[in-house]
Design a protein around this motif. Structure first.
Motif, PDB file in Angstrom:
ATOM      1  N   THR A 165       0.845  -1.188   0.000  1.00  0.00           N
ATOM      2  CA  THR A 165       0.000   0.000   0.000  1.00  0.00           C
ATOM      3  C   THR A 165       0.886   1.246   0.000  1.00  0.00           C
ATOM      4  OG1 THR A 165      -0.091   0.172   2.410  1.00  0.00           O
ATOM      5  CG2 THR A 165      -1.754  -1.230   1.345  1.00  0.00           C
ATOM      6  N   LEU A 166       0.295   2.367  -0.335  1.00  0.00           N
ATOM      7  CA  LEU A 166       1.051   3.625  -0.311  1.00  0.00           C
ATOM      8  C   LEU A 166       1.481   3.964   1.113  1.00  0.00           C
ATOM      9  CD1 LEU A 166      -0.878   5.866  -2.872  1.00  0.00           C
ATOM     10  CD2 LEU A 166       1.289   4.664  -3.192  1.00  0.00           C
ATOM     11  N   SER A 167       0.690   3.562   2.091  1.00  0.00           N
ATOM     12  CA  SER A 167       1.056   3.799   3.490  1.00  0.00           C
ATOM     13  C   SER A 167       2.320   3.029   3.841  1.00  0.00           C
ATOM     14  CB  SER A 167      -0.079   3.401   4.426  1.00  0.00           C
ATOM     15  OG  SER A 167      -1.181   4.272   4.279  1.00  0.00           O
ATOM     16  N   GLU A 168       2.401   1.777   3.391  1.00  0.00           N
ATOM     17  CA  GLU A 168       3.585   0.964   3.655  1.00  0.00           C
ATOM     18  C   GLU A 168       4.817   1.571   3.006  1.00  0.00           C
ATOM     19  OE1 GLU A 168       1.729  -3.519   4.196  1.00  0.00           O
ATOM     20  OE2 GLU A 168       2.032  -2.731   2.178  1.00  0.00           O
ATOM     21  N   LEU A 169       4.650   2.112   1.807  1.00  0.00           N
ATOM     22  CA  LEU A 169       5.764   2.765   1.123  1.00  0.00           C
ATOM     23  C   LEU A 169       6.204   4.010   1.889  1.00  0.00           C
ATOM     24  CD1 LEU A 169       7.635   2.864  -1.339  1.00  0.00           C
ATOM     25  CD2 LEU A 169       5.857   4.141  -2.562  1.00  0.00           C
ATOM     26  N   GLN A 170       5.241   4.771   2.402  1.00  0.00           N
ATOM     27  CA  GLN A 170       5.579   5.951   3.193  1.00  0.00           C
ATOM     28  C   GLN A 170       6.275   5.564   4.488  1.00  0.00           C
ATOM     29  OE1 GLN A 170       2.498   8.908   3.633  1.00  0.00           O
ATOM     30  NE2 GLN A 170       3.412   9.769   5.478  1.00  0.00           N
ATOM     31  N   GLU A 198      -1.208   0.589 -10.054  1.00  0.00           N
ATOM     32  CA  GLU A 198      -2.270   0.316  -9.087  1.00  0.00           C
ATOM     33  C   GLU A 198      -2.965  -0.988  -9.439  1.00  0.00           C
ATOM     34  OE1 GLU A 198      -6.095   2.480  -6.899  1.00  0.00           O
ATOM     35  OE2 GLU A 198      -5.025   3.508  -8.537  1.00  0.00           O
ATOM     36  N   LEU A 199      -3.133  -1.849  -8.450  1.00  0.00           N
ATOM     37  CA  LEU A 199      -3.778  -3.141  -8.669  1.00  0.00           C
ATOM     38  C   LEU A 199      -5.255  -3.058  -8.317  1.00  0.00           C
ATOM     39  CD1 LEU A 199      -1.024  -5.373  -6.994  1.00  0.00           C
ATOM     40  CD2 LEU A 199      -1.204  -4.699  -9.402  1.00  0.00           C
ATOM     41  N   HIS A 208     -10.466   0.179   8.886  1.00  0.00           N
ATOM     42  CA  HIS A 208     -10.601   1.441   8.155  1.00  0.00           C
ATOM     43  C   HIS A 208     -10.934   1.161   6.688  1.00  0.00           C
ATOM     44  CE1 HIS A 208      -6.657   0.423   6.500  1.00  0.00           C
ATOM     45  NE2 HIS A 208      -6.264   0.195   7.741  1.00  0.00           N
ATOM     46  N   LYS A 209     -11.045   2.186   5.898  1.00  0.00           N
ATOM     47  CA  LYS A 209     -11.323   2.036   4.471  1.00  0.00           C
ATOM     48  C   LYS A 209     -10.194   1.248   3.814  1.00  0.00           C
ATOM     49  CE  LYS A 209     -12.186   4.664   0.251  1.00  0.00           C
ATOM     50  NZ  LYS A 209     -12.249   6.023  -0.362  1.00  0.00           N
ATOM     51  N   ALA A 210     -10.559   0.228   3.070  1.00  0.00           N
ATOM     52  CA  ALA A 210      -9.553  -0.645   2.447  1.00  0.00           C
ATOM     53  C   ALA A 210      -8.715   0.123   1.432  1.00  0.00           C
ATOM     54  CB  ALA A 210     -10.231  -1.826   1.775  1.00  0.00           C
ATOM     55  N   ALA A 211      -7.412   0.045   1.585  1.00  0.00           N
ATOM     56  CA  ALA A 211      -6.491   0.736   0.677  1.00  0.00           C
ATOM     57  C   ALA A 211      -6.151  -0.151  -0.516  1.00  0.00           C
ATOM     58  CB  ALA A 211      -5.211   1.110   1.418  1.00  0.00           C
ATOM     59  N   SER A 212      -5.840   0.472  -1.623  1.00  0.00           N
ATOM     60  CA  SER A 212      -5.441  -0.268  -2.825  1.00  0.00           C
ATOM     61  C   SER A 212      -4.010  -0.760  -2.695  1.00  0.00           C
ATOM     62  CB  SER A 212      -5.548   0.634  -4.053  1.00  0.00           C
ATOM     63  OG  SER A 212      -6.879   1.023  -4.291  1.00  0.00           O
ATOM     64  N   TYR A 213      -3.731  -1.869  -3.355  1.00  0.00           N
ATOM     65  CA  TYR A 213      -2.365  -2.363  -3.431  1.00  0.00           C
ATOM     66  C   TYR A 213      -1.714  -1.837  -4.706  1.00  0.00           C
ATOM     67  CZ  TYR A 213      -2.782  -5.688   0.430  1.00  0.00           C
ATOM     68  OH  TYR A 213      -2.922  -6.251   1.666  1.00  0.00           O
TER      69      TYR A 213
END
Length: 233
Positions: A165-170, A198-199, A208-213
């Protein structure tokens, strides 16, 4: 046929060794791989995997061999970090060490202590034990290099799983740079690099709201890496 001429050195020669700094990321924390020494000197203390270079191998071959023998880690791309040559860095005598470092995905590699290592473990870079020899100095140099590297190479390709996820990258950038980043600004800059795909798949079983992979576009990653860029936060 003329005999091959043999030469002898008439001055002392230092021993040559290698050390390996291996970084990994578990999704939240940046980690480094250490071994607990099973022999003297510094028996029982933690250190980077490494050892003496054999007469029939290069320093890179030596580093990979020692890494495999002491931690079972193999098929890892390593790059040279720095040469450490302080006169008193090793109590056994005059030893020069060529240090290497690498970035690996923790989920893709299993470690197991071997050779003269009692244990092999991952430690958070924020909580490492006292290190043997001059390995604290080697660690600081490796961290300095990694902090510089993340600004001109998308290191997430090596440290993150295939999808993230973008959060994991951050979190990865924050762990390396040791700073808190603005979410909106970070995502804007990352997407501008045009490196991510984006997958359709999204997170499951989250409150929480499901994030995109996402995943990295390998071709664009390789092109950008060879050309270089400046990612200023």
């Amino acid at each position: 046929m003329e005999k091959e001429k043999k030469y002898c050195y008439d001055y002392p020669r230092p021993a040559l060794s290698t050390d390996c700094v291996i970084f990994g990321f578990d999704g939240l924390a940046l980690k480094v791989l250490l071994i607990q020494r099973g022999i003297e000197p510094y028996k029982g203390m933690w250190a980077f995997p490494g050892g003496f270079v054999q007469m029939n191998e290069s320093t890179e071959e030596s580093a990979k061999r020692e890494l495999r023998e002491e931690t079972a880690l193999q098929d890892v791309f390593i790059e040279q970090l720095y040469t450490f040559s302080d006169v008193a860095r090793d109590p056994r005598g005059r030893v020069v060490s060529v240090a290497y470092f690498a970035l690996v995905n923790l989920k893709e590699h299993t470690i197991k202590a071997g050779d003269d290592a009692k244990k092999a473990e991952w430690f958070s870079v924020k909580n490492i034990p006292t290190l043997a020899f001059d390995h604290e100095k080697i660690f600081r140099m490796a961290m300095y290099r990694l902090k510089g590297k993340i600004r001109y190479q998308p290191v997430g390709f090596e440290l993150l799983p295939e999808k993230f996820t973008l959060s994991e990258l951050q979190y990865l950038y924050e762990a390396i740079l040791e700073i808190k980043l603005d979410k909106r600004n970070f995502r804007k800059k990352i997407k501008k690099m045009d490196l991510l795909i984006e997958l359709e798949e999204k997170q499951k079983n989250v409150q929480h709201k499901a994030a995109s992979y996402y995943k990295f576009d390998k071709q664009k990653y390789e092109a950008l890496t060879s050309k270089g860029f400046n990612f200023e936060i």
